[in-house]
Write an enzyme that holds these catalytic residues in place. Structure first.
Site, PDB file in Angstrom:
ATOM      1  CB  CYS A 168      -0.926   0.018   1.212  1.00  0.00           C
ATOM      2  SG  CYS A 168      -1.739  -1.548   1.565  1.00  0.00           S
ATOM      3  CB  CYS A 174      -1.890   0.964   7.842  1.00  0.00           C
ATOM      4  SG  CYS A 174      -3.431   0.718   6.950  1.00  0.00           S
ATOM      5  CG  HIS A 223      -6.464   1.477  -0.603  1.00  0.00           C
ATOM      6  ND1 HIS A 223      -5.295   2.111  -0.966  1.00  0.00           N
ATOM      7  CD2 HIS A 223      -6.111   0.536   0.319  1.00  0.00           C
ATOM      8  CE1 HIS A 223      -4.277   1.580  -0.290  1.00  0.00           C
ATOM      9  NE2 HIS A 223      -4.762   0.616   0.494  1.00  0.00           N
TER      10      HIS A 223
END
Length: 416
Positions: free
Chosen positions: A89, A402, A372
């Site tokens: 991510c 995160c 996302h």
């Protein structure tokens, strides 16, 4: 002294919600769609860059090293050095961090750093037993052997094997800090309302480039927003990961989305040489690692280390972008900073760090309403943080997220 590193411009595609089947753009298509208008408005040619760095997690077979493929398609020249970075991510932020360090060390002066992801193109991965079965079927000779191989098929061959997925880690964080389902749903509703308001005010037009598909259709806005969401409507959704008592649902989680984002990084010398006006300066960045089962707390560890090094406190940060992987995870981070025992024992602080004013956090919504695209989000939150600070008239901000696998990243930005 280290050289200052400026962000002089940036743009992104609309974030497009993944539906059934591959979307209209591959990862490189997305990077090119927002990269072309960004490069076209610069007072220097595309080949003036020293390097291209692009974050991407799910690389498709036709676009190996998408950073290089994108650079070529953007007309940056055959001699343009370009590579791809992957830290799950955090990949889009890693591209900025890598470029930031190259410029700071004097290796480069002008870098195009981005992130791209087409989650609608993410491959379906079989477990090893399923792969072996398929290989046996493919290698079987004759009709009889094919039939015998088919008879060996078991449903478990098509079931993914996981120990603890990211949604479950959000459940763990929520349990540790007593985050309720009602709190998570309320946060999700607020994310959608903030994005819908930002769209209605035209606040995102300056960072979004219209994307044109090969069939003539075009996309000019983030299409995952649900402004009609209410706590009552979200309360009807069932938990996805921990039934029946879990807190995490499809309504209070980030959406599966396609999108790309770029920022232009420049040294002081490059700014003067090309006569560009910087938007912001990167003050510092920090990565952190922790138990993967509580990966959602990565922003707390990385941001706290960043604040300590720069002798700052939570209250000194005027604008925040904390990537909304899950509402429960965001609320868990806020609770952790305000927990005396956690801050003493884990963060090494004298007591609770304090509360972050929600009015300063994700002011225009986040991944719950936007989506996302994992390789992109870290880049988008930096780009949007700068634009939001410019609009709000604030000076100091942090973008943090995160990262799956038990990591966290944070970047300290000041407007110019």
């Amino acid at each position: 002294m280290a050289r200052p590193i400026f962000i002089v411009d940036g743009s992104r595609t609309p974030f497009l919600k993944a539906r059934s089947g591959p979307g209209p753009f591959t990862p490189v298509d997305l990077a090119v769609q927002c990269g072309r208008p960004l490069l076209a408005r610069q007072p220097f040619p595309p080949n003036a860059f020293d390097q291209v760095i692009l974050g991407c997690v799910n690389v498709i077979a036709d676009e190996m090293n998408p950073g290089r493929v994108a650079a070529l398609r953007l007309g940056m020249g055959e001699s343009m050095i370009a590579h791809t970075v992957q830290i799950n991510c955090g990949s889009g932020m890693q591209s900025i961090d890598t470029g930031y360090r190259y410029i700071r060390e004097g290796v480069a002066d002008l870098i195009l750093a981005g992130g791209t992801e087409a989650l609608s193109y993410a491959p379906l991965v079989w477990p090893a037993a399923g792969v072996r079965w398929f290989a046996g079927l493919a290698g079987a000779k004759g009709v009889g052997a094919k039939i015998m191989a088919l008879l060996k098929m078991r449903p478990k061959y098509f079931k993914p094997i996981t120990e603890l997925n990211m949604g479950q880690t959000a459940e763990v964080v929520g349990h540790l800090f007593g985050i309720t389902r009602e709190q998570s749903d309320a946060y999700a509703v607020e994310s959608h309302k903030r994005l819908a308001h930002a769209q209605s005010q035209g606040w995102l037009k300056g960072e979004i480039e219209t994307a044109f598909a090969s069939d003539g259709s075009f996309y000019d806005h983030d299409d995952g927003v649900r402004p009609d969401s209410t706590p009552d409507s979200l309360a009807k959704l069932k938990p996805v990961f921990e039934r029946p008592w879990g807190q995490v649902t499809a309504g209070n989680s980030s959406q599966i989305t396609d999108g790309a984002s770029w920022v232009i990084l420049a040294s002081e010398e490059a700014v003067a040489r090309h006569g560009v006006q910087p938007k912001a300066v990167i003050v510092d960045s920090q990565w952190a690692a922790l138990d993967p089962s509580i990966m959602g707390l990565g922003p707390v560890l990385s941001t706290t280390a960043l604040l300590k090094r720069n002798e700052l406190e939570l209250a000194d940060i005027e604008t925040w972008e904390l990537n909304e992987a899950f509402a429960t995870q965001v609320l868990g981070c806020l609770a952790a900073w305000n927990d005396d025992r956690f801050c003493r024992e884990i963060l090494g602080l004298p007591g609770a760090a304090g509360k972050i004013d929600r009015a300063k956090l994700n002011v225009d919504g986040g991944a719950i309403s936007l989506g996302h695209p994992v390789g992109t989000s870290g880049n988008r939150i930096v780009l949007h943080l700068i634009n939001a600070m410019k609009r709000l008239g604030t000076r100091r901000g942090i973008a943090t997220e995160c990262i799956g696998g038990g990591l966290g990243g944070a970047m300290l930005i000041e407007t110019v």
